[in-house]
Design a protein around this motif. Structure first.
Motif, PDB file in Angstrom:
ATOM      1  N   UNK A   3       2.688  -3.083  21.797  1.00 50.92           N
ATOM      2  CA  UNK A   3       2.774  -4.383  22.484  1.00 50.92           C
ATOM      3  C   UNK A   3       3.204  -4.180  23.925  1.00 50.92           C
ATOM      4  N   UNK A   4       4.148  -3.308  24.120  1.00 51.50           N
ATOM      5  CA  UNK A   4       4.656  -3.043  25.462  1.00 51.50           C
ATOM      6  C   UNK A   4       3.573  -2.392  26.308  1.00 51.50           C
ATOM      7  N   UNK A   5       2.856  -1.465  25.768  1.00 49.86           N
ATOM      8  CA  UNK A   5       1.773  -0.790  26.490  1.00 49.86           C
ATOM      9  C   UNK A   5       0.683  -1.806  26.794  1.00 49.86           C
ATOM     10  N   UNK A   6       0.376  -2.617  25.815  1.00 46.29           N
ATOM     11  CA  UNK A   6      -0.660  -3.626  26.018  1.00 46.29           C
ATOM     12  C   UNK A   6      -0.232  -4.597  27.104  1.00 46.29           C
ATOM     13  N   UNK A   7       1.011  -5.035  27.049  1.00 45.97           N
ATOM     14  CA  UNK A   7       1.509  -5.958  28.067  1.00 45.97           C
ATOM     15  C   UNK A   7       1.495  -5.304  29.440  1.00 45.97           C
ATOM     16  N   UNK A   8       1.941  -4.056  29.488  1.00 42.80           N
ATOM     17  CA  UNK A   8       1.943  -3.337  30.771  1.00 42.80           C
ATOM     18  C   UNK A   8       0.508  -3.134  31.270  1.00 42.80           C
ATOM     19  N   UNK A   9      -0.383  -2.807  30.314  1.00 46.36           N
ATOM     20  CA  UNK A   9      -1.774  -2.614  30.699  1.00 46.36           C
ATOM     21  C   UNK A   9      -2.373  -3.922  31.236  1.00 46.36           C
ATOM     22  N   UNK A  11      -0.652  -6.381  32.516  1.00 47.02           N
ATOM     23  CA  UNK A  11       0.014  -6.647  33.791  1.00 47.02           C
ATOM     24  C   UNK A  11      -0.612  -5.809  34.891  1.00 47.02           C
ATOM     25  N   UNK A  12      -0.899  -4.546  34.532  1.00 45.53           N
ATOM     26  CA  UNK A  12      -1.542  -3.651  35.506  1.00 45.53           C
ATOM     27  C   UNK A  12      -2.928  -4.168  35.870  1.00 45.53           C
ATOM     28  N   UNK A  13      -3.691  -4.584  34.868  1.00 44.34           N
ATOM     29  CA  UNK A  13      -5.009  -5.161  35.139  1.00 44.34           C
ATOM     30  C   UNK A  13      -4.889  -6.422  35.985  1.00 44.34           C
TER      31      UNK A  13
END
Length: 120
Positions: A3-9, A11-13
């Motif tokens: 979830x954190x990676x997805x959220x960061x990804x 956010x990055x996108x």
């Protein structure tokens, strides 16, 4: 964690999309400014060309009018000169006649004085 990676990804996108949007907006604004500047320059050039062309036409018209006036004045002066030349020639002939007449009368006067017919 995913979830954190997805959220960061995401956010990055989002940040990349925001950055690309900002770069696109800046690029668009720059092209628009250049386009507006080019259009304004073209309009100014056209204005200057129209203004110069109109002034040239006005000056050409004034020049043509002055040329006509000059030609008319030349014709009038030529006519006056011809008339004055004719009059001058006539006066010269009259002057020659009066000189001859004066000489003739002077000789006649001298003759009459020598005979005692007139005093002097």
């Amino acid at each position: 964690m995913t979830d954190l990676v997805t959220k960061n990804f995401i956010a990055l996108l989002g940040a990349m999309a925001g950055l690309l949007s900002a770069v696109g907006a800046i690029s668009h604004a720059h092209r628009k400014d250049r386009s507006d500047a080019k259009r304004e320059q073209d309009e100014m050039q056209q204005f200057v060309i129209r203004t110069v062309r109109d002034q040239y036409r006005d000056l050409q018209g004034s020049f043509n009018e002055l040329q006509k006036q000059k030609d008319q004045m030349e014709r009038e002066l030529d006519q006056k000169l011809a008339l004055l030349t004719k009059e001058n020639n006539h006066l010269k002939k009259s002057n020659e006649y009066y000189k001859a007449e004066n000489a003739r009368l002077g000789a006649e006067n001298k003759k009459l004085k020598s005979r005692g017919l007139i005093g002097g």
